[in-house]
Design a protein around this motif. Structure first.
Motif, short mmCIF file in Angstrom:
data_model
loop_
_atom_site.label_atom_id
_atom_site.label_comp_id
_atom_site.label_asym_id
_atom_site.label_seq_id
_atom_site.Cartn_x
_atom_site.Cartn_y
_atom_site.Cartn_z
N ARG A 33 0.84 -1.22 0.00
CA ARG A 33 0.00 0.00 0.00
C ARG A 33 0.87 1.26 0.00
NH1 ARG A 33 -4.62 2.29 -1.63
NH2 ARG A 33 -5.59 3.52 -0.02
N GLN A 34 1.95 1.26 0.79
CA GLN A 34 2.85 2.41 0.80
C GLN A 34 3.41 2.65 -0.59
OE1 GLN A 34 5.91 2.48 3.81
NE2 GLN A 34 7.01 4.11 2.78
N TYR A 35 3.84 1.59 -1.27
CA TYR A 35 4.36 1.72 -2.63
C TYR A 35 3.29 2.30 -3.57
CZ TYR A 35 5.98 0.46 -7.27
OH TYR A 35 6.34 0.52 -8.58
N GLU A 36 2.07 1.80 -3.47
CA GLU A 36 0.98 2.30 -4.32
C GLU A 36 0.71 3.78 -4.07
OE1 GLU A 36 -2.21 -0.32 -3.28
OE2 GLU A 36 -1.36 -2.00 -4.40
N LEU A 37 0.75 4.20 -2.81
CA LEU A 37 0.53 5.60 -2.48
C LEU A 37 1.68 6.48 -2.94
CD1 LEU A 37 -1.13 5.14 1.02
CD2 LEU A 37 -2.26 5.82 -1.11
N GLU A 38 2.91 5.97 -2.86
CA GLU A 38 4.05 6.72 -3.40
C GLU A 38 3.89 6.94 -4.90
OE1 GLU A 38 7.37 4.31 -2.18
OE2 GLU A 38 7.43 5.22 -0.19
N CYS A 39 3.50 5.89 -5.61
CA CYS A 39 3.26 6.02 -7.06
C CYS A 39 2.14 7.02 -7.33
CB CYS A 39 2.91 4.67 -7.67
SG CYS A 39 4.29 3.50 -7.69
N TRP A 40 1.08 6.97 -6.53
CA TRP A 40 -0.05 7.88 -6.72
C TRP A 40 0.40 9.33 -6.58
CZ3 TRP A 40 -2.38 11.57 -3.65
CH2 TRP A 40 -3.58 12.08 -4.13
N ILE A 41 1.13 9.65 -5.51
CA ILE A 41 1.51 11.05 -5.28
C ILE A 41 2.49 11.54 -6.34
CG2 ILE A 41 3.44 10.71 -3.65
CD1 ILE A 41 0.69 13.37 -3.31
N LEU A 42 3.36 10.67 -6.82
CA LEU A 42 4.31 11.08 -7.85
C LEU A 42 3.63 11.30 -9.20
CD1 LEU A 42 7.31 8.79 -6.90
CD2 LEU A 42 7.15 11.28 -6.60
N ASP A 43 2.47 10.68 -9.41
CA ASP A 43 1.71 10.85 -10.66
C ASP A 43 0.77 12.05 -10.64
OD1 ASP A 43 2.89 8.68 -11.86
OD2 ASP A 43 1.25 7.29 -11.39
N GLN A 44 0.62 12.72 -9.50
CA GLN A 44 -0.37 13.79 -9.39
C GLN A 44 0.07 15.10 -10.03
OE1 GLN A 44 -3.56 13.09 -8.26
NE2 GLN A 44 -2.51 11.14 -8.50
N HIS A 45 1.38 15.32 -10.13
CA HIS A 45 1.88 16.60 -10.62
C HIS A 45 3.33 16.43 -11.05
CE1 HIS A 45 1.05 20.93 -10.83
NE2 HIS A 45 2.29 21.15 -10.42
N GLU A 46 3.81 17.27 -11.93
CA GLU A 46 5.18 17.16 -12.40
C GLU A 46 6.18 17.74 -11.40
OE1 GLU A 46 5.46 19.04 -16.20
OE2 GLU A 46 4.08 17.63 -17.14
N ASP A 47 7.40 17.30 -11.48
CA ASP A 47 8.54 17.85 -10.74
C ASP A 47 8.37 17.82 -9.22
OD1 ASP A 47 9.91 18.40 -13.12
OD2 ASP A 47 8.88 20.32 -13.34
N CYS A 48 8.10 16.64 -8.68
CA CYS A 48 8.01 16.48 -7.23
C CYS A 48 9.40 16.69 -6.63
CB CYS A 48 7.50 15.09 -6.90
SG CYS A 48 7.28 14.80 -5.13
N ILE A 49 9.46 17.55 -5.60
CA ILE A 49 10.74 17.81 -4.94
C ILE A 49 10.78 17.19 -3.54
CG2 ILE A 49 11.30 19.87 -6.26
CD1 ILE A 49 10.27 21.56 -3.91
N TRP A 50 9.62 16.81 -3.01
CA TRP A 50 9.55 16.19 -1.68
C TRP A 50 8.22 15.47 -1.55
CZ3 TRP A 50 5.94 16.77 2.20
CH2 TRP A 50 6.26 16.20 3.43
N TYR A 51 8.23 14.28 -0.95
CA TYR A 51 6.97 13.61 -0.63
C TYR A 51 7.13 12.77 0.62
CZ TYR A 51 8.50 9.09 -2.52
OH TYR A 51 9.15 7.90 -2.75
N SER A 52 5.98 12.47 1.23
CA SER A 52 5.96 11.66 2.43
C SER A 52 4.70 10.79 2.41
CB SER A 52 5.93 12.57 3.67
OG SER A 52 5.71 11.82 4.83
N VAL A 53 4.86 9.54 2.81
CA VAL A 53 3.73 8.64 3.01
C VAL A 53 3.86 8.13 4.43
CG1 VAL A 53 2.62 6.50 2.29
CG2 VAL A 53 3.66 7.98 0.56
N SER A 54 2.87 8.46 5.26
CA SER A 54 2.93 8.13 6.68
C SER A 54 1.69 7.38 7.12
CB SER A 54 3.02 9.40 7.52
OG SER A 54 4.14 10.16 7.15
N LEU A 55 1.86 6.48 8.05
CA LEU A 55 0.76 5.77 8.68
C LEU A 55 0.59 6.37 10.07
CD1 LEU A 55 -1.26 3.48 8.39
CD2 LEU A 55 0.53 1.91 9.17
N VAL A 56 -0.56 6.95 10.34
CA VAL A 56 -0.77 7.67 11.61
C VAL A 56 -2.03 7.15 12.32
CG1 VAL A 56 0.41 9.73 10.79
CG2 VAL A 56 -2.04 9.54 10.49
#
Length: 61
Positions: A33-56
């Motif tokens: 699931r973390q991998y899928e969410l990382e792929c999702w956020i990277l596909d949302q917009h061009e030129d990602c400079i920072w991202y985080s996937v956290s379980l809270v």
């Protein structure tokens, strides 16, 4: 528990979104699931400079 996905992009765009936790404490499912969410956020917009996937934990009250 819930997933929080956040990202910042080179043009100043910021995204933060929560997703339900459905993995039932199974580590291999959490990893997938973390991998899928990382792929999702990277596909949302061009030129990602920072991202985080956290379980809270869910907020009480």
């Amino acid at each position: 528990m819930k997933w929080i996905v956040s990202a910042k992009y080179a043009d100043g765009t910021e995204i933060e979104k929560s997703f339900p936790y459905r993995e039932g404490g199974i580590y291999s499912k959490e990893e997938q699931r973390q991998y899928e969410l990382e792929c999702w956020i990277l596909d949302q917009h061009e030129d990602c400079i920072w991202y985080s996937v956290s379980l809270v934990p869910l907020e009480e009250g």
